[in-house]
Design an enzyme around this catalytic site. Structure first.
Site, PDB file in Angstrom:
ATOM      1  N   ASP A  97      20.435 -18.626   6.930  1.00 15.09           N
ATOM      2  CA  ASP A  97      21.424 -19.691   6.755  1.00 15.09           C
ATOM      3  C   ASP A  97      21.188 -20.881   7.661  1.00 15.09           C
ATOM      4  O   ASP A  97      21.498 -22.019   7.301  1.00 15.09           O
ATOM      5  CB  ASP A  97      22.841 -19.142   7.005  1.00 15.09           C
ATOM      6  CG  ASP A  97      23.093 -18.833   8.478  1.00 15.09           C
ATOM      7  OD1 ASP A  97      22.353 -17.992   9.039  1.00 15.09           O
ATOM      8  OD2 ASP A  97      24.015 -19.426   9.058  1.00 15.09           O
ATOM      9  N   ASP A 100      19.194 -18.967  12.917  1.00 11.48           N
ATOM     10  CA  ASP A 100      19.073 -17.558  13.249  1.00 11.48           C
ATOM     11  C   ASP A 100      18.272 -16.854  12.160  1.00 11.48           C
ATOM     12  O   ASP A 100      17.649 -17.486  11.314  1.00 11.48           O
ATOM     13  CB  ASP A 100      20.461 -16.928  13.431  1.00 11.48           C
ATOM     14  CG  ASP A 100      21.401 -17.264  12.282  1.00 11.48           C
ATOM     15  OD1 ASP A 100      20.903 -17.501  11.153  1.00 11.48           O
ATOM     16  OD2 ASP A 100      22.630 -17.314  12.498  1.00 11.48           O
ATOM     17  N   TYR A 248      31.263 -16.720   9.391  1.00 12.85           N
ATOM     18  CA  TYR A 248      31.641 -17.254   8.082  1.00 12.85           C
ATOM     19  C   TYR A 248      32.898 -16.569   7.562  1.00 12.85           C
ATOM     20  O   TYR A 248      32.924 -16.032   6.459  1.00 12.85           O
ATOM     21  CB  TYR A 248      30.479 -17.125   7.084  1.00 12.85           C
ATOM     22  CG  TYR A 248      29.323 -18.030   7.433  1.00 12.85           C
ATOM     23  CD1 TYR A 248      29.400 -19.402   7.234  1.00 12.85           C
ATOM     24  CD2 TYR A 248      28.166 -17.519   7.997  1.00 12.85           C
ATOM     25  CE1 TYR A 248      28.354 -20.241   7.581  1.00 12.85           C
ATOM     26  CE2 TYR A 248      27.111 -18.344   8.342  1.00 12.85           C
ATOM     27  CZ  TYR A 248      27.208 -19.704   8.128  1.00 12.85           C
ATOM     28  OH  TYR A 248      26.172 -20.532   8.478  1.00 12.85           O
ATOM     29  N   GLU A 494      21.664 -27.629  15.471  1.00 10.53           N
ATOM     30  CA  GLU A 494      21.281 -26.569  14.529  1.00 10.53           C
ATOM     31  C   GLU A 494      21.351 -27.065  13.090  1.00 10.53           C
ATOM     32  O   GLU A 494      22.355 -27.640  12.666  1.00 10.53           O
ATOM     33  CB  GLU A 494      22.187 -25.352  14.687  1.00 10.53           C
ATOM     34  CG  GLU A 494      21.751 -24.156  13.837  1.00 10.53           C
ATOM     35  CD  GLU A 494      22.519 -22.890  14.163  1.00 10.53           C
ATOM     36  OE1 GLU A 494      21.986 -21.795  13.889  1.00 10.53           O
ATOM     37  OE2 GLU A 494      23.646 -22.983  14.675  1.00 10.53           O
TER      38      GLU A 494
END
Length: 514
Positions: A97, A100, A248, A494
């Protein structure tokens, strides 16, 4: 939308105090320099076609599984080939995603839905990038097929998040816990399964002409997955909270995903029964939090997207949405009225002109809102209609396009810092992004095994990342237009797939409409 994504706050046991320095990267530090050749010739020139190419390329850097022969981001290698093996299924493939090594199906499905929608609206403007965009969609849908082969079980995540976030290691040789997590008939998750159904349905339309057999496979599976989501209703937070939260969590409930999924199934099938499901869930939403979230759109909240997509359907097909059409149009128009820079009521604007909501990865706000604003504007223009706001302001489609363009231009360098927030675009862009694979030596550079903590020095260093994740759009600047180019500042540095997905459609449009 715009919430801080807590994906990496526990990656190392210490917090760093770093001196944040904006630097111009030299090509010699890149293993992908062939994609950085087309940079802006002038500081104020925006090359949307270049941004489009690179935005799509980014998804190749996020691939999990066995990489194809036409992989262009060659410093990435095969990874997580045994995903699912702990429970006897093949769950290889899909996308990581963000920075990571986890696969979260909720944001991955939203990414896929928006990529598919981008192709449906602007694919004819993508030129040679269209096939790569379709490949990016198919990389997700192939994985979703694997996740839904059992009609009573849907796999929704691979990788134990705390184990993953406790390490800084490459996806190619990570040795963290790769447990797979599922929902079923007694432990449901309507938000994630309905979003997966939306992704499969939207993608089935993408492939309808070029690959009708695959299109039918996707639509058949979308139907089954949506039936599961609608029949076994529940929030996946309730059964998977330790593994999906706070990363999430579904904060807004699952009714919006059921409505969103039903609408995409209707667009793919034209079966009136899906309109009935849409209407039923909208009525339920109105009795709860619908008004509060009507201006939101992102991987969690689909409300504004529902209103815009339903209104477009009304513009295209007249009365197919029956008596609810006027209400969808009302809310879609209110959404646009709420983002007008001169009097914003649902967003804030920085002094430099970037949209913001709550603290977090702010480019996802600007991208997602701008995408549906642009799509709505295009269809209003075709219908020769405009928006009348409650205060009497008239908003033309051209004004809506200009608002969307301002956000795209900000992200690509027209901002107070004069920097692009897309890696590899322009002469000044983030070089120390919060991304494990990008920040560590590739297998070509360091073929020996690297374990959980072996990457910590690469996380801590102030050196630029050795591998350019070309096309990655990072979280971006704060409300003061300041940007922290440091791995520790993950909300700023990120990248995520759902930041790039809506921007892809925007870049395609502006490459031909400036």
């Amino acid at each position: 939308m715009g919430r801080s994504r807590s994906s990496s706050c526990s990656i190392v046991s210490m917090l760093l105090v770093v001196t944040l320095i904006m630097v111009m990267v030299k090509e010699s530090c890149s293993t992908g320099r062939e994609f950085t050749a087309r940079n802006n010739k002038e500081a104020n020139t925006i090359d949307y076609a270049d941004a489009l190419t690179k935005s799509i390329l980014f998804f190749e850097g996020q691939r999990s599984g066995k990489l194809p022969g036409n992989q262009r981001m060659t410093w990435r290698k095969d990874s997580a080939l045994n995903d699912g093996s702990l429970i006897g299924v093949d769950l290889s493939g899909g996308y990581y995603d963000a920075g990571d090594n986890l696969k979260f199906n909720f944001p991955m499905a939203f990414t896929t839905t928006i990529l598919a929608w981008s192709i449906l609206e602007f694919g004819q403007l993508m030129g040679s990038d269209l096939q790569y965009a379709m490949d990016a969609v198919k990389w997700s849908t192939d994985y979703f097929i694997k996740c839904t082969n059992n009609p009573d079980v849907i796999y929704v995540q691979v990788g134990e998040p705390y184990s993953d976030h406790g390490c800084w290691d490459r996806p190619e040789d990570m040795d963290t816990d790769r447990m797979a997590y599922a929902i079923n008939t007694t432990r449901p998750g309507s938000e994630v399964s309905a979003e997966m159904a939306a992704a499969l349905a939207a993608s089935s339309i993408v492939f309808k002409s070029s690959d009708p057999v695959y299109s039918k496979t996707l639509l058949d599976r979308a139907t089954l997955v949506f039936n599961f989501a609608n029949t076994y209703q529940g929030n996946y937070n309730d059964c998977l909270k330790p593994f999906v939260c706070p990363f999430y969590c579904d904060w807004s409930g699952f009714l919006d995903e059921l409505a969103w999924g039903a609408l995409w199934l209707y667009k793919a099938t034209h079966q009136p029964s899906y309109l009935d499901i849409l209407t039923m869930n909208i009525k339920k939403m109105k009795s709860t939090n619908y008004i509060a979230y009507a201006h939101e759109f992102g991987w969690d909240n689909k409300d504004a997207g529902i209103n815009v997509l339903a209104t477009i359907e009304l513009l295209l097909n007249g009365s197919s949405l029956s008596n609810d059409g006027e209400e969808y149009r009302l809310h879609a128009d209110q959404f646009v009225c709420g983002i007008l820079p001169e009097n914003p009521t649902s967003v804030n604007y920085s002094q430099g002109g970037m949209m913001h909501k709550k603290a977090g990865s702010n480019t996802q706000v600007a991208g997602a809102i701008s995408f549906i604003t642009l799509v709505y504007a295009v269809h209003l223009d075709k219908a020769q209609q405009a928006i009348q706001c409650p205060d009497g302001t008239q908003v033309t489609p051209q004004r809506m396009v200009a608002i969307a363009k301002s956000q795209v231009d900000y992200i690509l360098g027209n901002n107070p810092l004069g920097m692009s927030y897309m890696v590899g675009y322009g002469n000044k862009f983030p070089t120390r992004i919060h991304h494990r694979a990008s920040s560590m030596p590739s297998l070509d550079q360091h073929p020996e095994q690297m374990h959980c903590k072996d990457g910590t020095p690469y996380f801590e260093t102030s050196n630029p990342n050795p591998n350019l994740l070309i096309g990655a759009v990072v979280g971006g600047p704060d409300m003061n237009d300041q940007f922290a180019d440091a791995r520790v500042e993950f909300t700023a540095s990120e990248p995520t797939t759902y930041i790039n997905a809506p921007l892809t459609g925007l870049f395609a449009y502006f490459a031909h409409n400036t």
